[in-house]
Design a protein around this motif. Structure first.
Motif, PDB file in Angstrom:
ATOM      1  N   VAL A   1      -2.820 -23.586  -1.085  1.00 47.38           N
ATOM      2  CA  VAL A   1      -1.695 -24.474  -0.777  1.00 47.38           C
ATOM      3  C   VAL A   1      -1.720 -25.724  -1.653  1.00 47.38           C
ATOM      4  CG1 VAL A   1      -1.557 -23.650   1.610  1.00 47.38           C
ATOM      5  CG2 VAL A   1      -2.863 -25.700   1.118  1.00 47.38           C
ATOM      6  N   ARG A   2      -2.662 -25.764  -2.606  1.00 47.05           N
ATOM      7  CA  ARG A   2      -2.764 -26.933  -3.485  1.00 47.05           C
ATOM      8  C   ARG A   2      -1.575 -26.980  -4.433  1.00 47.05           C
ATOM      9  NH1 ARG A   2      -7.826 -29.415  -3.864  1.00 47.05           N
ATOM     10  NH2 ARG A   2      -7.004 -30.470  -5.683  1.00 47.05           N
ATOM     11  N   PHE A   3      -0.996 -28.167  -4.567  1.00 40.42           N
ATOM     12  CA  PHE A   3       0.152 -28.311  -5.464  1.00 40.42           C
ATOM     13  C   PHE A   3      -0.273 -28.288  -6.930  1.00 40.42           C
ATOM     14  CE2 PHE A   3       2.397 -30.937  -1.951  1.00 40.42           C
ATOM     15  CZ  PHE A   3       2.710 -29.765  -1.288  1.00 40.42           C
TER      16      PHE A   3
ATOM     17  N   THR B   1       6.648 -20.257   2.869  1.00 41.98           N
ATOM     18  CA  THR B   1       6.937 -21.656   3.172  1.00 41.98           C
ATOM     19  C   THR B   1       8.439 -21.907   3.035  1.00 41.98           C
ATOM     20  OG1 THR B   1       6.808 -23.905   2.262  1.00 41.98           O
ATOM     21  CG2 THR B   1       6.077 -22.161   0.812  1.00 41.98           C
TER      22      THR B   1
ATOM     23  N   TYR C   1       2.474 -24.066  -6.461  1.00 38.43           N
ATOM     24  CA  TYR C   1       2.379 -23.521  -5.094  1.00 38.43           C
ATOM     25  C   TYR C   1       3.725 -22.949  -4.640  1.00 38.43           C
ATOM     26  CZ  TYR C   1       2.427 -23.675   0.023  1.00 38.43           C
ATOM     27  OH  TYR C   1       2.607 -23.366   1.353  1.00 38.43           O
TER      28      TYR C   1
ATOM     29  N   PHE D   1      -6.290 -32.257   5.790  1.00 30.45           N
ATOM     30  CA  PHE D   1      -5.544 -33.410   5.282  1.00 30.45           C
ATOM     31  C   PHE D   1      -4.246 -33.015   4.584  1.00 30.45           C
ATOM     32  CE2 PHE D   1      -9.923 -34.877   5.577  1.00 30.45           C
ATOM     33  CZ  PHE D   1      -9.775 -36.127   6.166  1.00 30.45           C
TER      34      PHE D   1
ATOM     35  N   GLY E   1      -0.261 -31.532   3.866  1.00 32.68           N
ATOM     36  CA  GLY E   1       1.050 -31.948   4.363  1.00 32.68           C
ATOM     37  C   GLY E   1       1.096 -33.458   4.519  1.00 32.68           C
TER      38      GLY E   1
ATOM     39  N   ARG F   1      -6.905 -41.715  -6.441  1.00 33.26           N
ATOM     40  CA  ARG F   1      -6.670 -40.399  -5.834  1.00 33.26           C
ATOM     41  C   ARG F   1      -5.440 -40.406  -4.938  1.00 33.26           C
ATOM     42  NH1 ARG F   1     -11.717 -37.750  -3.292  1.00 33.26           N
ATOM     43  NH2 ARG F   1     -10.134 -36.871  -1.966  1.00 33.26           N
TER      44      ARG F   1
HETATM   45  C1  LIG Z   1       3.376 -44.723   7.323  1.00 37.15           C
HETATM   46  C2  LIG Z   1       3.040 -43.381   6.874  1.00 37.15           C
HETATM   47  C3  LIG Z   1       4.078 -42.448   6.720  1.00 37.15           C
HETATM   48  C4  LIG Z   1       3.688 -41.095   6.223  1.00 37.15           C
HETATM   49  C5  LIG Z   1       4.418 -40.749   5.013  1.00 37.15           C
HETATM   50  C6  LIG Z   1       4.039 -39.374   4.560  1.00 37.15           C
HETATM   51  C7  LIG Z   1       4.439 -39.151   3.204  1.00 37.15           C
HETATM   52  C8  LIG Z   1       4.278 -37.785   2.619  1.00 37.15           C
HETATM   53  C9  LIG Z   1       3.743 -36.745   3.390  1.00 37.15           C
HETATM   54  C10 LIG Z   1       3.864 -35.433   3.163  1.00 37.15           C
HETATM   55  C11 LIG Z   1       4.843 -34.664   2.459  1.00 37.15           C
HETATM   56  C12 LIG Z   1       4.316 -33.263   2.331  1.00 37.15           C
HETATM   57  C13 LIG Z   1       5.254 -32.352   1.803  1.00 37.15           C
HETATM   58  C14 LIG Z   1       4.666 -30.981   1.726  1.00 37.15           C
HETATM   59  C15 LIG Z   1       5.695 -29.947   1.647  1.00 37.15           C
HETATM   60  C16 LIG Z   1       5.213 -28.582   1.327  1.00 37.15           C
HETATM   61  C17 LIG Z   1       5.121 -27.712   2.510  1.00 37.15           C
HETATM   62  C18 LIG Z   1       4.072 -26.675   2.399  1.00 37.15           C
HETATM   63  O1  LIG Z   1       4.239 -25.516   2.197  1.00 37.15           O
HETATM   64  S1  LIG Z   1       2.676 -27.413   2.656  1.00 37.15           S
HETATM   65  C19 LIG Z   1       1.328 -26.790   2.018  1.00 37.15           C
HETATM   66  C20 LIG Z   1       0.786 -28.082   1.984  1.00 37.15           C
HETATM   67  N1  LIG Z   1      -0.083 -28.279   0.878  1.00 37.15           N
HETATM   68  C21 LIG Z   1      -0.487 -29.488   0.735  1.00 37.15           C
HETATM   69  O2  LIG Z   1      -0.125 -30.368   1.466  1.00 37.15           O
HETATM   70  C22 LIG Z   1      -1.495 -29.647  -0.353  1.00 37.15           C
HETATM   71  C23 LIG Z   1      -1.321 -30.939  -0.977  1.00 37.15           C
HETATM   72  N2  LIG Z   1      -2.590 -31.350  -1.517  1.00 37.15           N
HETATM   73  C24 LIG Z   1      -3.010 -31.064  -2.744  1.00 37.15           C
HETATM   74  O3  LIG Z   1      -2.385 -30.343  -3.488  1.00 37.15           O
HETATM   75  C25 LIG Z   1      -4.309 -31.756  -3.171  1.00 37.15           C
HETATM   76  O4  LIG Z   1      -5.002 -32.150  -2.036  1.00 37.15           O
HETATM   77  C26 LIG Z   1      -4.023 -32.977  -4.046  1.00 37.15           C
HETATM   78  C27 LIG Z   1      -3.608 -32.501  -5.432  1.00 37.15           C
HETATM   79  C28 LIG Z   1      -2.904 -33.846  -3.427  1.00 37.15           C
HETATM   80  C29 LIG Z   1      -5.256 -33.871  -4.156  1.00 37.15           C
HETATM   81  O5  LIG Z   1      -6.290 -33.168  -4.760  1.00 37.15           O
HETATM   82  P1  LIG Z   1      -7.738 -33.851  -5.006  1.00 37.15           P
HETATM   83  O6  LIG Z   1      -8.504 -32.894  -5.849  1.00 37.15           O
HETATM   84  O7  LIG Z   1      -7.575 -35.239  -5.498  1.00 37.15           O
HETATM   85  O8  LIG Z   1      -8.365 -33.957  -3.585  1.00 37.15           O
HETATM   86  P2  LIG Z   1      -8.719 -32.751  -2.549  1.00 37.15           P
HETATM   87  O9  LIG Z   1      -9.530 -31.708  -3.228  1.00 37.15           O
HETATM   88  O10 LIG Z   1      -7.477 -32.288  -1.878  1.00 37.15           O
HETATM   89  O11 LIG Z   1      -9.606 -33.513  -1.477  1.00 37.15           O
HETATM   90  C30 LIG Z   1     -10.972 -33.844  -1.743  1.00 37.15           C
HETATM   91  C31 LIG Z   1     -11.611 -34.236  -0.439  1.00 37.15           C
HETATM   92  O12 LIG Z   1     -10.948 -35.374   0.131  1.00 37.15           O
HETATM   93  C32 LIG Z   1     -10.425 -35.073   1.405  1.00 37.15           C
HETATM   94  N3  LIG Z   1      -9.150 -35.747   1.508  1.00 37.15           N
HETATM   95  C33 LIG Z   1      -7.991 -35.357   0.972  1.00 37.15           C
HETATM   96  N4  LIG Z   1      -7.047 -36.222   1.261  1.00 37.15           N
HETATM   97  C34 LIG Z   1      -7.615 -37.203   1.995  1.00 37.15           C
HETATM   98  C35 LIG Z   1      -7.182 -38.395   2.568  1.00 37.15           C
HETATM   99  N5  LIG Z   1      -5.904 -38.793   2.455  1.00 37.15           N
HETATM  100  N6  LIG Z   1      -8.066 -39.185   3.234  1.00 37.15           N
HETATM  101  C36 LIG Z   1      -9.336 -38.809   3.366  1.00 37.15           C
HETATM  102  N7  LIG Z   1      -9.832 -37.687   2.812  1.00 37.15           N
HETATM  103  C37 LIG Z   1      -8.984 -36.904   2.153  1.00 37.15           C
HETATM  104  C38 LIG Z   1     -10.340 -33.566   1.447  1.00 37.15           C
HETATM  105  O13 LIG Z   1     -10.429 -33.046   2.751  1.00 37.15           O
HETATM  106  C39 LIG Z   1     -11.515 -33.139   0.589  1.00 37.15           C
HETATM  107  O14 LIG Z   1     -12.690 -33.160   1.341  1.00 37.15           O
HETATM  108  P3  LIG Z   1     -13.838 -32.074   1.031  1.00 37.15           P
HETATM  109  O15 LIG Z   1     -14.163 -32.235  -0.430  1.00 37.15           O
HETATM  110  O16 LIG Z   1     -13.215 -30.731   1.329  1.00 37.15           O
HETATM  111  O17 LIG Z   1     -14.920 -32.452   1.971  1.00 37.15           O
END
Ligand SMILES: CCCCCCCC/C=C\CCCCCCCC(=O)SCCNC(=O)CCNC(=O)[C@H](O)C(C)(C)COP(=O)(O)OP(=O)(O)OC[C@H]1O[C@@H](n2cnc3c(N)ncnc32)[C@H](O)[C@@H]1OP(=O)(O)O
Ligand SMILES: NC(=O)C1=CN([C@@H]2O[C@H](COP(=O)(O)OP(=O)(O)OC[C@H]3O[C@@H](n4cnc5c(N)ncnc54)[C@H](OP(=O)(O)O)[C@@H]3O)[C@@H](O)[C@H]2O)C=CC1
Length: 515
Positions: free
Chosen positions: A115-117, A153, A204, A247, A249, A383
């Motif tokens: 699901v990674r973008f 999705t 994705y 983490f 979405g 990040r």
């Molecule tokens: C007032 C607040 C209001 C809120 C506003 C919200 C705004 C927007 C919200 C959301 C819109 C979403 C729209 C989605 C639409 C699509 C729908 C589907 O079909 S969904 C499929 C969903 N797929 C994703 O959601 C993957 C998205 N993520 C990714 O592609 C990657 O995570 C990426 C590129 C964004 C970052 O990649 P890296 O390599 O920098 O980091 P990484 O590998 O993900 O994380 C490393 C470690 O950090 C943790 N981590 C990640 N994010 C964290 C965070 N925010 N805080 C703390 N830890 C975090 C993780 O759990 C991981 O831990 P460990 O290594 O496994 O132990």
């Protein structure tokens, strides 16, 4: 008795992606609502130094299974893990396991995907498209198969504004693209990826679109349904309100806001935030599995599983409820007081990034260096900014999904099924849901105890005092440097102060006159 629950009793199920967020909720609901299910085979790969057995043993201890553990303490005996890797030929399943699957399985739920973008196109294709193709080829050989449910999705066709419950043909032939990936150099693939994915925002959503088309092309005699959830969030009711375990979405951003790290985010406040609770998606998935197997629809049905058209809620409202919940129930050791500037204006967002992200991060890292510790805040913000950049495509615009098939399915359910497998999002009360989401993220994702809230509130008060002290110091410095030294700046300053004073006197006088 519920027809859906009764249907799964005595059946053998195969789930891919069972170790993931949705897979776990699916498995839990299935085992809890149909305790006499014959067996649940799950395809699991060894990961992070853990064998398949160790992973499954850890997984069944997880909090998500607490309710089913209470109802049927031996529930794990029904779970039969199979060593598999979806990107390998024949999914790397041993001949013995394969025989067992081919002769036993009645229903397949295909949840596994990357699901990674930012996944490299080759890997996303290998898993999301070719993995699906291989699973379909197994399914065609399964002697007792009654239904195959593919999880896609709602954003698979996000290059369109209005998305119906139909399969849209992709711009390229999937087979040709996969052939290309086989011989082409990795760096060349990287270079041509933006051209290949065209108006899709990432690999994705692009590969999920290709997978849908492939399912339609290669279904042959199989009874297949496709479920298209939008942004899957914490659970609404089951197994617990607010349950969440990753983490993805919106969850990462919500937590970053609660920790006071995210202070500004690029969103269109009026755009619909199409969040869907995970238990709603799972209830629809199980209902669709039952319907597909029992009623065998003539054509392959696609179910858009979204909230925007039925019970819309905007990003601005989400932001408001997230911040107000975290003010009442703060996260531990917040970096700053939670607040969020939400704007779709690029320049305003960049200004706030500089002022409320980068400047505090630099100051904090300077303080860390001066006290002999390792700086880390700038890294965290870099990040966060990378993630925000990838997510903003989804937060700055709205889509419209039709939901006729989903509504028709709901109408086919008995009142008991509608209660036990509820996917009617008209009843979703957003402010209550968002509050449970934030509290669930605190409890289940960050493992923070609710008894720590008074200390967390005390910490926020400390942060507020630091902020007041900092702002006052800044004002004095600005005064000393710019205003006290220049006659013109002093004149402007006195002019502004006297103007403010006149306004105040005027309002005070006019309000006295009114009384
Ligand atoms: C007032 C607040 C209001 C809120 C506003 C919200 C705004 C927007 C919200 C959301 C819109 C979403 C729209 C989605 C639409 C699509 C729908 C589907 O079909 S969904 C499929 C969903 N797929 C994703 O959601 C993957 C998205 N993520 C990714 O592609 C990657 O995570 C990426 C590129 C964004 C970052 O990649 P890296 O390599 O920098 O980091 P990484 O590998 O993900 O994380 C490393 C470690 O950090 C943790 N981590 C990640 N994010 C964290 C965070 N925010 N805080 C703390 N830890 C975090 C993780 O759990 C991981 O831990 P460990 O290594 O496994 O132990
Ligand atoms: N989360 C969301 O917001 C949305 C998700 N979806 C779809 O729902 C489905 C489930 O998503 P979700 O549960 O959130 O995702 P997760 O990332 O939580 O889970 C993905 C699952 O796929 C498995 N998997 C990944 N690669 C392989 C592989 N090479 N071989 C075997 N298994 C593999 C993972 O296993 P492992 O534990 O070993 O990594 C994990 O069990 C996906 O198809 C996704 O596209 C659709 C819309 C929104």
């Amino acid at each position: 008795m519920s027809s859906i629950a009764a249907y799964y009793n005595g059946k053998t199920i195969l789930i891919t992606g069972a170790t993931g967020f949705m897979g776990k909720v699916l498995m839990e609901k299935l085992l809890r609502s149909s305790p006499d299910v014959e067996a649940v085979y799950i395809l699991v790969r060894p990961k992070a130094g853990q064998s398949m057995q160790e992973r499954v043993a850890n997984m069944v201890k997880s909090k998500v299974f607490d309710r089913v553990r209470e109802d049927c303490p031996n529930f794990q005996e029904k779970i039969k893990p199979i060593n598999a890797e979806l990107t390998q030929p024949n999914l790397s399943i041993s001949a013995k396991d394969l025989q067992e699957l081919l002769s036993q399985v009645n229903v397949v739920f295909h949840c596994a995907a990357t699901v990674r973008f930012d996944e490299p196109l080759k890997h996303a294709l290998l898993l999301n498209v070719m993995g699906t193709q291989q699973l379909l080829s197994l399914a065609r050989q399964m002697q007792k198969l009654e239904a195959f449910i593919h999880i896609s999705t709602a954003y698979a066709n996000c290059n369109r504004r209005n998305i119906d419950e139909v399969i849209y043909p992709p711009p390229v032939e999937t087979k040709k693209l996969c052939d290309l990936m086989e011989w082409m150099d990795e760096s060349v693939i990287q270079e041509i990826t933006p051209k290949l994915i065209g108006d899709w925002p990432n690999t994705y959503t692009y590969t999920k679109a290709l997978a849908e088309y492939l399912v339609q092309q290669e279904k042959e005699h199989l009874n297949i349904a496709i479920i298209r959830p939008s942004i899957v969030g914490a659970s609404w009711h089951e197994p617990f309100p607010g349950w969440i375990d990753n983490f993805n979405g919106a969850s990462g951003m919500i937590i970053a806001a609660g920790k006071g790290i995210l202070q500004t985010v690029k969103v269109n406040n009026e755009a619909v935030a199409d969040l869907i609770p995970v238990d709603v998606v799972i209830n629809l998935t199980l209902a669709a599995g039952w319907y597909t197997a029992v009623h065998r629809p003539k054509t392959m049905l696609v179910y858009n599983c979204t909230t925007g058209g039925i019970n819309p809620f905007c990003w601005g409202e989400i932001g408001y409820h997230v911040i107000s919940t975290f003010k009442r129930n703060p996260l531990e050791q917040a970096f700053r007081i939670p607040r969020a500037q939400m704007t779709s204006n690029y320049l305003i967002n960049q200004y706030w990034i500089a002022v409320s992200h980068k400047a505090p991060a630099m100051l904090y890292d300077l303080y860390m260096r001066l006290t002999g510790r390792k700086p880390r805040m700038m890294k965290i913000f870099n990040r966060l900014h990378k993630s925000m950049l990838l997510l903003e495509y989804f937060t700055c615009q709205s889509w419209e999904w039709s939901s006729e098939n989903t509504n028709t399915l709901m109408a086919q359910l008995s009142p008991e099924d509608r209660r036990l497998f509820n996917f009617d999002v008209r009843q979703l009360h957003w402010s209550e849901y968002i509050e449970n989401y934030c509290i669930g993220a605190k409890k289940y994702l960050l493992n923070e105890d609710m008894s720590g809230i008074p200390a967390a509130k005390q910490h926020l008060r400390k942060l507020r005092n630091i902020q007041y002290a900092f702002n006052t110091t800044l004002l004095v410095i600005i005064w000393r440097i710019f205003i006290a030294r220049s006659q013109m700046a002093r004149n402007i300053w006195y002019f502004v102060v006297s103007l403010c004073y006149k306004f105040l006197s005027y309002f005070r006088a006019s309000s006295t006159l009114r009384h």
